[in-house]
Design a protein around this motif. Structure first.
Motif, PDB file in Angstrom:
ATOM      1  N   CYS A  14       0.833  -1.213   0.000  1.00 19.22           N
ATOM      2  CA  CYS A  14       0.000   0.000   0.000  1.00 19.22           C
ATOM      3  C   CYS A  14       0.866   1.261   0.000  1.00 19.22           C
ATOM      4  N   LEU A  15       1.888   1.282   0.840  1.00 20.97           N
ATOM      5  CA  LEU A  15       2.775   2.448   0.893  1.00 20.97           C
ATOM      6  C   LEU A  15       3.527   2.630  -0.419  1.00 20.97           C
ATOM      7  N   THR A  16       3.862   1.530  -1.086  1.00 19.23           N
ATOM      8  CA  THR A  16       4.532   1.612  -2.388  1.00 19.23           C
ATOM      9  C   THR A  16       3.596   2.216  -3.429  1.00 19.23           C
ATOM     10  N   VAL A  17       2.340   1.782  -3.424  1.00 23.02           N
ATOM     11  CA  VAL A  17       1.351   2.383  -4.333  1.00 23.02           C
ATOM     12  C   VAL A  17       1.242   3.877  -4.037  1.00 23.02           C
ATOM     13  N   GLY A  18       1.192   4.221  -2.767  1.00 16.67           N
ATOM     14  CA  GLY A  18       1.134   5.632  -2.383  1.00 16.67           C
ATOM     15  C   GLY A  18       2.357   6.411  -2.828  1.00 16.67           C
ATOM     16  N   TYR A  19       3.521   5.795  -2.729  1.00 16.24           N
ATOM     17  CA  TYR A  19       4.762   6.450  -3.157  1.00 16.24           C
ATOM     18  C   TYR A  19       4.718   6.766  -4.650  1.00 16.24           C
ATOM     19  N   ALA A  89      -5.852  -0.403  -6.986  1.00 25.03           N
ATOM     20  CA  ALA A  89      -5.487  -0.001  -8.352  1.00 25.03           C
ATOM     21  C   ALA A  89      -6.254   1.263  -8.762  1.00 25.03           C
ATOM     22  N   LEU A  90      -7.536   1.324  -8.417  1.00 26.43           N
ATOM     23  CA  LEU A  90      -8.332   2.518  -8.721  1.00 26.43           C
ATOM     24  C   LEU A  90      -7.815   3.734  -7.958  1.00 26.43           C
ATOM     25  N   ASN A  91      -7.347   3.513  -6.742  1.00 25.21           N
ATOM     26  CA  ASN A  91      -6.760   4.585  -5.936  1.00 25.21           C
ATOM     27  C   ASN A  91      -5.566   5.196  -6.685  1.00 25.21           C
TER      28      ASN A  91
END
Length: 158
Positions: A14-19, A89-91
């Motif tokens: 999750c943090l990687t997606v956020g990054y 993924a949508l985020n």
């Protein structure tokens, strides 16, 4: 995998997606975003990084707790984690649409779908682990606010 490993692996995901969403956002925050007309309730830019970081950690914790039930409720856990993956993924897609493509209208349409997927993930998680459901409530509330903010920005700049 044990419970802690499952939780940590999803929190890191999750943090990687956020990054990576932040990378897309970063350049537009200093160039394009300041040129937009924003509503009076638009938060200061500095608030977004800590809020999203906390939300990503809570999402990861929630998903890790659900994943930990896979040996006991395989089908419902797989279904819940599929919804989780889709909403994550949508985020990320929202950041690309809003900040990458600089298209608040398209991002506004997408965030409604994102909200629905978050809500469905919340429902699925709450069936499996009450704490996981509770951990999704701040995320659902924040994206509700973000939906109103996105729509307002689109309306003011159409």
């Amino acid at each position: 995998m044990n419970k802690i490993t499952r939780i940590l692996s999803i929190v890191v995901t999750c943090l990687t997606v956020g990054y990576f969403s932040g990378i897309i956002t970063r350049s537009a925050i200093t160039t394009w975003y300041p040129t937009l007309i924003k509503p009076s309730f638009n938060p200061p830019n500095w608030i977004f990084a800590p809020v999203w970081s906390m939300l990503y950690i809570m999402m990861g914790l929630a998903a890790g707790l659900v994943w930990d039930r896979i040996d006991f409720e395989k089908e419902i856990v797989k279904k819940a984690l599929l919804f989780f993956a889709i909403q994550l993924a949508l985020n990320a897609l929202w950041s690309y649409l809003f900040f990458g493509l600089k298209n608040p209208m398209l991002a506004g349409l997408e965030i409604v779908i994102l909200w629905l997927m978050i809500y469905e993930t919340y429902i699925q998680f709450a069936k499996i682990n009450k704490i996981s459901g509770y951990l999704f409530i701040p995320y659902l509330l924040w994206v509700s606010f973000a939906t109103i903010l996105n729509g307002s920005i689109w309306w003011l700049n159409r």
